[in-house]
Each structure stands twice: as C-alpha cells, then as structure tokens.
Design an enzyme around this catalytic site. Structure first.
Site, PDB file in Angstrom:
ATOM      1  N   GLU A 161      -9.027 -10.209  -8.290  1.00  0.00           N
ATOM      2  CA  GLU A 161      -8.121  -9.088  -8.047  1.00  0.00           C
ATOM      3  C   GLU A 161      -6.974  -9.073  -9.060  1.00  0.00           C
ATOM      4  OE1 GLU A 161      -7.216  -9.438  -3.849  1.00  0.00           O
ATOM      5  OE2 GLU A 161      -9.199  -8.663  -3.307  1.00  0.00           O
ATOM      6  N   HIS A 190      -1.816  -5.289   1.214  1.00  0.00           N
ATOM      7  CA  HIS A 190      -3.077  -5.993   0.925  1.00  0.00           C
ATOM      8  C   HIS A 190      -2.725  -7.359   0.343  1.00  0.00           C
ATOM      9  CE1 HIS A 190      -6.988  -7.017  -0.787  1.00  0.00           C
ATOM     10  NE2 HIS A 190      -6.286  -7.451  -1.827  1.00  0.00           N
ATOM     11  N   TYR A 194     -12.216  -2.358  -3.242  1.00  0.00           N
ATOM     12  CA  TYR A 194     -12.719  -2.474  -1.865  1.00  0.00           C
ATOM     13  C   TYR A 194     -14.248  -2.437  -1.802  1.00  0.00           C
ATOM     14  CZ  TYR A 194      -8.053  -2.120   0.198  1.00  0.00           C
ATOM     15  OH  TYR A 194      -6.756  -2.375   0.600  1.00  0.00           O
ATOM     16  N   ASN A 250      -1.862  -0.252   7.308  1.00  0.00           N
ATOM     17  CA  ASN A 250      -1.397  -1.625   7.570  1.00  0.00           C
ATOM     18  C   ASN A 250      -0.541  -2.225   6.454  1.00  0.00           C
ATOM     19  OD1 ASN A 250      -3.438  -2.112   5.793  1.00  0.00           O
ATOM     20  ND2 ASN A 250      -4.662  -3.405   7.147  1.00  0.00           N
ATOM     21  N   LYS A 252       0.836  -1.199   0.000  1.00  0.00           N
ATOM     22  CA  LYS A 252       0.000   0.000   0.000  1.00  0.00           C
ATOM     23  C   LYS A 252       0.878   1.259   0.000  1.00  0.00           C
ATOM     24  CE  LYS A 252      -3.926  -2.223   2.322  1.00  0.00           C
ATOM     25  NZ  LYS A 252      -4.842  -2.185   3.490  1.00  0.00           N
TER      26      LYS A 252
HETATM   27  P1  IDP Z   1      -7.809  -7.171   5.106  1.00  0.00           P
HETATM   28  O1  IDP Z   1      -6.978  -6.106   4.428  1.00  0.00           O
HETATM   29  O2  IDP Z   1      -7.060  -7.841   6.226  1.00  0.00           O
HETATM   30  O3  IDP Z   1      -8.427  -8.146   4.125  1.00  0.00           O
HETATM   31  P2  IDP Z   1     -10.468  -6.011   5.377  1.00  0.00           P
HETATM   32  O4  IDP Z   1     -11.411  -6.250   6.522  1.00  0.00           O
HETATM   33  O5  IDP Z   1     -10.804  -6.593   4.051  1.00  0.00           O
HETATM   34  O6  IDP Z   1      -9.011  -6.427   5.851  1.00  0.00           O
HETATM   35  O7  IDP Z   1     -10.354  -4.420   5.224  1.00  0.00           O
HETATM   36  C1  IDP Z   1      -9.729  -3.847   4.099  1.00  0.00           C
HETATM   37  C2  IDP Z   1      -8.849  -2.705   4.557  1.00  0.00           C
HETATM   38  O8  IDP Z   1      -9.685  -1.679   5.105  1.00  0.00           O
HETATM   39  C3  IDP Z   1      -7.881  -3.048   5.684  1.00  0.00           C
HETATM   40  O9  IDP Z   1      -6.689  -3.622   5.219  1.00  0.00           O
HETATM   41  C4  IDP Z   1      -7.645  -1.691   6.322  1.00  0.00           C
HETATM   42  O10 IDP Z   1      -6.707  -0.937   5.542  1.00  0.00           O
HETATM   43  C5  IDP Z   1      -9.003  -1.043   6.180  1.00  0.00           C
HETATM   44  N1  IDP Z   1      -9.839  -1.205   7.380  1.00  0.00           N
HETATM   45  C6  IDP Z   1     -10.503  -2.311   7.767  1.00  0.00           C
HETATM   46  N2  IDP Z   1     -11.184  -2.110   8.918  1.00  0.00           N
HETATM   47  C7  IDP Z   1     -10.934  -0.805   9.247  1.00  0.00           C
HETATM   48  C8  IDP Z   1     -11.364   0.029  10.341  1.00  0.00           C
HETATM   49  O11 IDP Z   1     -12.115  -0.372  11.232  1.00  0.00           O
HETATM   50  N3  IDP Z   1     -10.897   1.322  10.344  1.00  0.00           N
HETATM   51  C9  IDP Z   1     -10.060   1.810   9.365  1.00  0.00           C
HETATM   52  N4  IDP Z   1      -9.655   1.053   8.327  1.00  0.00           N
HETATM   53  C10 IDP Z   1     -10.075  -0.244   8.260  1.00  0.00           C
HETATM   54 MG    MG Z   2     -10.009  -8.072   2.815  1.00  0.00          MG
END
Ligand code: IDP
Ligand code: MG
Length: 177
Positions: free
Chosen positions: A137, A124, A58, A121, A18
């Site tokens: 994807e 992805h 997303y 984080n 990212k």
């Molecule tokens: P993942 O990346 O582990 O698959 P997902 O639940 O699919 O997680 O969420 C996609 C992305 O959205 C996450 O990687 C993170 O960057 C962001 N995200 C998920 N939950 C939150 C939240 O509660 N607050 C802010 N950003 C979030």
């Molecule tokens: Mg995800």
C-alpha cells in the site's frame, strides 16, 4: 539488570483518512493520536483517488456486493494518505483504528470514537493479518522521494532498548550534579 528482551521490529505502515474523515475535519485529531503514541510520521499528502487506484487498493473486495459503493465513496473527495513508522507499527495502528464496523469498535479507538456506520468508517490502515499489505500500500500511494527517515528526539524514552544506557546515564549525571 534485566535480560535483553525480544523486541518487535520497526516497520512502516500505510494509513489513510477517508473522504468522510477529511470533510469532517478529523485529520488533526487522528494524526495527534499516532504522534502521541510515539509513532514517527515519515510521509503525508492529500490524494484524490481515481477509480483505477481505488479498485486496485481494494482489489481483495472486488467480488463483494459493497465494492462499487466503496469505490464511489473513496473517490468522492480527497483522502489524506500517511506513512507511520515504529515498533510493530502495522498491528499497533490497527488496534488504534478499531473494528471494521464503527458500531462494533470500542470507545477509545478511532472508529469507535468518530464513526457510527460501516460504510463511513473514517480511516483505512494496512491490515497486519495480510502479509506485506503495508509495503504494497505504501508503494501504491508514495514514491520513495516522498518519505523521510529521521529519529524522533524522544526515541530514547519511547523504547527501552534504544539508547537505554545513554538515557540512564543522563538521569544519574543530572541528579548527581
Ligand atoms: P478494514 O477497513 O477494517 O480493513 P475490510 O474488510 O478490508 O475492512 O473492508 C474494507 C472497507 O470496505 C471497510 O473499511 C469499509 O469501508 C468497507 N466495507 C467492508 N465491509 C462492508 C460492508 O459490509 N458494507 C459496506 N462497506 C463495507
Ligand atoms: Mg482491510
């Protein structure tokens, strides 16, 4: 001689460093982990996501309160998109990535080693619990002509079932001469 065991299928999975990971200079560290593990890199490129692709990528989170911030973040700078191939690759990569929240991710995982904040984080990776996410994807980010199929030279030593007989005969031939 041991019996043939069930082996997980080879597959491709989508991974993306990212914008925070790119700006923090983590591309090399992240790629090294997948290479060292034995996965094969079949495609890689920088992409500057536009809002439309970001919203599509997303799409499952469209109704979440963090959606707009997530789209702004992911379009804020170039991402480094990759396709990695190997046995059970989607699940294996996710386990190396860690939990969604870096604060909940174990040391040794990418998010556990390089992140602290849920909204930053670093990486992805296609979700193995979302059937077909890897293929969807890959298709969203890559043309077929950008993906390269080849065998790693160390494949015979990475997988028990690939050329196992060849590898065994090599060892014995060498030591007997
Ligand atoms: P993942 O990346 O582990 O698959 P997902 O639940 O699919 O997680 O969420 C996609 C992305 O959205 C996450 O990687 C993170 O960057 C962001 N995200 C998920 N939950 C939150 C939240 O509660 N607050 C802010 N950003 C979030
Ligand atoms: Mg995800």
């Amino acid at each position: 001689m041991s019996e043939e065991k069930e082996t997980p299928a080879h597959e491709r999975t989508f991974v993306m460093v990212k914008p925070d990971g790119v700006q923090r200079g983590l591309i090399g560290e992240i790629m090294s982990r997948f290479e060292d593990r034995g996965l094969t890199l079949v495609g890689a490129k920088f992409v500057r996501l536009d809002t439309e692709i970001a919203r599509s990528h997303y799409g499952e989170h469209e109704d979440k309160p963090f959606f707009d911030d997530l789209v702004s973040f992911i379009t804020a700078g170039p991402v480094f998109a990759m396709v990695w191939e190997g046995a059970d690759a989607t699940r294996q990569v996710r386990s190396m990535v860690g939990e969604t929240d870096p604060a909940e991710s174990a040391p040794g995982t990418i998010r556990g080693d390089y992140g602290l904040d849920l909204g930053r984080n670093v990486i992805h990776a296609s979700d193995h619990e979302d059937e077909g996410a890897n293929e969807r994807e890959i298709e969203l980010f890559f043309d077929d002509s950008e993906l390269y199929a080849y065998e790693r030279i160390d494949d015979p030593w990475l997988y028990e079932w690939v050329l196992a007989h060849w590898a065994r005969s090599m060892v014995w031939t060498e030591s007997a001469s």
